[in-house]
Design an enzyme around this catalytic site. Sequence first.
Site, PDB file in Angstrom:
ATOM      1  N   SER A 290      -4.224  15.798  -7.260  1.00 35.12           N
ATOM      2  CA  SER A 290      -3.179  14.537  -7.266  1.00 35.12           C
ATOM      3  C   SER A 290      -2.897  13.291  -7.174  1.00 35.12           C
ATOM      4  O   SER A 290      -2.246  12.605  -7.108  1.00 35.12           O
ATOM      5  CB  SER A 290      -3.049  15.622  -5.838  1.00 35.12           C
TER       6      SER A 290
ATOM      7  N   LYS B 147      -4.167   9.401  -0.686  1.00 36.58           N
ATOM      8  CA  LYS B 147      -3.334   9.367  -1.485  1.00 36.58           C
ATOM      9  C   LYS B 147      -2.618   8.095  -1.178  1.00 36.58           C
ATOM     10  O   LYS B 147      -3.787   6.945  -1.182  1.00 36.58           O
ATOM     11  CB  LYS B 147      -1.890   9.255  -0.698  1.00 36.58           C
TER      12      LYS B 147
END
Length: 290
Positions: free
Chosen positions: A43, A129
């Site tokens: 990701s 993230k």
Amino acid sequence: MSEEKSGVLASVVETVKTIVYALLIAGLFRTLFFQPFWIPSGSMKDTLLIGDFLFVNKMAYGYSYASCPSIRVAALGIDIGADDFCGFLQSDPDGPEAEPGGSRIFGSMPERGDVVVFRRQVDGIDLIKRVVGLPGDRIQMVDGVLNINGEPVQLEEAGQFVEAYLPQGPQRQMPNCISRPAPGGDCVSDRYIETLPNGASHAVLDTGPEVNGADDTGIYTVPEGHLFMMGDNRDHSADSRFPAGPRSGAGYVPLEDVVGRADRVIFSSAGASMLAFWTWRSDRFFHRIE
């Protein structure tokens, strides 16, 4: 008791004490300073690759319950979360003096562009993230472009990211591509340099329109005491664009769930095991995260 037996017993006691002290020091070090983190998914490509190993800087934003370690060994049925160790530090969201996003000791606000590890409260899983939205920001995706407070961020074409279409990491995940090649062929993603309003720049990947249904979204207004997180592999990241839930997204991330900032890759392996030395990526050792 003979002197010989007394000597053996004393030696055993000293060994046990040494092990206990070592564990206490390691636990204190991990709680206060750095926490190891292994990248399990794609990701955050191409900033972070599956198999990258890094240490999370816990001093960057202060401390909360999430600073405490968690111990998970699925094979042994061990699942001890940070809230099990330090749940007493968690804020009561319904309490009369509850702070938005929870409380932090020596706390400071992350900056846009920081790569951050945080704990998802719904299942205690640590995620990594990039911070793109701060409290009060209005975040929206428009035709695959990040918009902050009504303005699109600057995007610059930066060629393509190419990797082999082969299983990656211990979970043997296949990479995501614009089009699916034959096994071993080139897996291609379009690459851009994204520049946030504070001047922080980083690479993001694109594999086509509406891959995850989040190229066009409504407006997310980040609540006080929370952050908005996104993965750099924009079409393949379960992040703040999706509600928090197991095997789902991250939602708005409370500040007290932040573990720390990722600054540098220490070690990297492209194989199923870090012991497979022929799969080590030596060019990524001590690689700075931007």
